[in-house]
Design a protein around this motif. Sequence first.
Motif, PDB file in Angstrom:
ATOM      1  N   GLY A 138       0.791  -1.230   0.000  1.00 10.80           N
ATOM      2  CA  GLY A 138       0.000   0.000   0.000  1.00 10.80           C
ATOM      3  C   GLY A 138       0.814   1.267   0.000  1.00 10.80           C
ATOM      4  O   GLY A 138       0.274   2.365   0.198  1.00 10.80           O
ATOM      5  N   ASP A 183       0.020   1.268  -5.580  1.00 11.11           N
ATOM      6  CA  ASP A 183      -0.290   0.168  -4.681  1.00 11.11           C
ATOM      7  C   ASP A 183      -0.638  -1.066  -5.528  1.00 11.11           C
ATOM      8  O   ASP A 183      -1.042  -0.944  -6.688  1.00 11.11           O
ATOM      9  CB  ASP A 183      -1.491   0.507  -3.797  1.00 11.11           C
ATOM     10  N   ALA A 215      -0.358   2.330   3.631  1.00 10.79           N
ATOM     11  CA  ALA A 215       0.919   1.638   3.537  1.00 10.79           C
ATOM     12  C   ALA A 215       1.171   0.761   4.747  1.00 10.79           C
ATOM     13  O   ALA A 215       1.890  -0.243   4.660  1.00 10.79           O
ATOM     14  CB  ALA A 215       2.046   2.644   3.387  1.00 10.79           C
ATOM     15  N   SER A 260       6.348  -4.486   1.417  1.00 11.03           N
ATOM     16  CA  SER A 260       5.076  -5.187   1.303  1.00 11.03           C
ATOM     17  C   SER A 260       5.048  -6.330   2.301  1.00 11.03           C
ATOM     18  O   SER A 260       6.046  -6.615   2.974  1.00 11.03           O
ATOM     19  CB  SER A 260       4.920  -5.751  -0.115  1.00 11.03           C
TER      20      SER A 260
END
Length: 818
Positions: free
Chosen positions: A57, A69, A143, A197
């Motif tokens: 994100g 994203d 995120a 991630s």
Amino acid sequence: MYEETPSVARNVGSGRRPRRAVYPVISVAVAGAFALTALPAAYAAPSATVVISEVYGGGGNSGATLVKDFIELGNAGTAAHDLAGYSVQYLPGSPSASSLWQVTALSGSVAPGGRYLVAEAAGSGGTAELPTPDASGSIAMSATNGTIALVSGTTALTCKTAADCAADSRIVDLVGYGSAVVREGGGPATGASNTASVARAATLADTDDNAADLAAGTPTPVNSGGGSTDPGDGGGDGGGSTEPGTVRVHDLQGTTRLSPLNGQTVTRVPGVVTGVRATGSRGYWIQDPRADADPRTSEAVFVYTGSATPTVAVGDAVLVSGKVTEYYPSSTSQSVTEITGPTETVLSSGNPVPDAVVLDSASVPDAYVPTAGGGSVDALPLQPDTYALDFYESLEGMRVELSDARVVGGTTAYDEVWVTVKPGENPSARGGTLYSSYDQPNTGRMKVMSLDGTVAFPKADVGDELTGTTSGPLDYATYGGYNVQATRLGTLADHDLTREVTRRQKGRELAVATYNVENLDALDAQEKFDRLAEGVAVNLSSPDIVALEEIQDDNGAVNDGTVTAEATLTRFTEAIRAAGGPSYSWRYVSPENNRDGGEPGGNIRLAFLYNPERVSFTDRPGGDATTATSVVKTKKGARLTYSPGRINPASDAWDSSRKPLVGEFRFQGESVFVIANHFGSKGGDQPLHGRYQEPTRGSETKRHQQAAEVNTFVKSLLAADKDAKAVVLGDLNDFEFSQTVNTLTDGRVLTPLVKTLPAAERYTYVYDGNSQALDHTLTSPAITHFDYDIVHINAEFADQASDHDPQIVRIDVSKCRK
């Protein structure tokens, strides 16, 4: 008012379409609002097929390399998994009561052992594009914390706790990361950030425990083709190759309106950027300078970037990868071939753009479009040498140019102007283009818009000219069809179109006018009242009787049951008097609340203004919204049972539509019957430029019924007195050559006065560059001496008091048949 194009929908026609919108993420942390409850063991068996393999994100955030994203799916099974009807959905990590799941629909399949990449929203930073995504959405993911669900279905989830989501059988897999409330197992996957991630191991192991199954690391998005992104190569796909792929633009455009590659992913399609749209429906056009020899295949295509502002510039030579999509702006429009979910590699900048195709009388065919018996023309082979719409389609997205083009439709509120590339095609008396039959839609009309938002768009009237060269990509939109997205706009030459002023009636002439005043209500600005009033007092020279269409109730669109229009008509008549007109009296019948169509709450209706110093109104009380007036035969001729009254208001012909208003007037000892009308709108008709040919004009059915009702009433009037003087007038929302007008005149009981004018003057409205007659005045046989005039003061101008032109008939009553 034409009532065909609601203003919000007009945004579609301006390149601002309401699909693919970016919805804000609602992420309000409320301590203790939801318990941090792990999913119960009964949640679902760990998936042995498709799972969420990676979630990121941080795209475009500070420090990020990737600009978007993404969500990656993986298939741990031994057979392909069909994703048709599936979706991925996102919920904030700490959802509030108002938080909603956001949805991205999926299509296609994921191969055994393969990956499937879903691109989501872009940020303002980053340098590397994702590999070509298999699906694209516009979700702006956090995120650091959130929940992603893989769902069998596309309806948004409603669960907001782990337990509730565990009970939803539609959820195939679920990943909570950061501090997400909704997650699988003992805790969420941790470590997600702008640069990290959370991902499963290569084995795609799934134990339904997010904390155990996923770990943080460098984002490694992979698509179904195995393409990945190396953050050091500046983006692109397949390792940032600078070699063109095997598909050229003309291959994906094909020889019909639909791409032969529709739904397929294409790789490294070469072209030069010819135009960039940085607002609304964002994207850019590329055109291949190396054209093939087939005139049917366009060499250009629109690259749709969604909510992301394009980073390319005109003159960039690019390689574009993405999914070929046919986008239909509406259910009845033609489609636009696009590349969606794009990634691009810029090879060089400052390149010359391909030469533009000239649009003029020599290049554009005279025939409009092939017919398909009312069906779709999508699959028909293009014939650009024969049909104008086929010619334009063969140029979809390509650079075109027009020179010294006459304006045939004034600049709109959306900064659009209609011009003609065929100056000799059905010209009107004042510089427009006449629409005079269904089989002559006028092929030279073209809408012009501008891609340069830093320069004010010219305010043009009909008859003005865009001198010099106007050029840019040829686009297509719901409203108007094909249009030039100008990167170069010609210079406006003002030809000083003036508003007409009709002569004043003589002493023995009864002047009867009709004017659609476009949803006038008592809450409107004084400027609107003043301008409409000037039209009556000055341009129409103060008629004896004015039939008004689109008078709203006293509080306009406020939907509170108000139906009276006294305040509206008081303000209007006061403005007319201030403009030098007489002190008009008025009559109308209040409608039932929200039963006459038009703007909800506005209670649109017809009304009569009359000058009591010149004419008297014969009041016969009793007429109301649901009571019909009728004709009575007397020794002195015909009279009405109720005046003012309505024609058969209980008839199905008038459902959700204005009922005609009938009034009995006296002028110099003679009775005159005036019937004001506002027939049903053209809303819902298929467009001239659409994919269904010939287009269905479904709205006609109601107008034919309405015309038959009025015709029957006029016949009853003439049966009571064959020399009755009747004037039927108003906004009929149909043309002089239509079946509506033919039905209205059946039995030769009425004469349509528009046909007494020279052909070049027969118009009251301008739509999509076509000057056309929607408003009409018709008279009974006894009216033998008259002078009729359409007074052009609105329809041709960028600055309008109304969208219709008024008209007037002056009747010499002393010479009429008795």
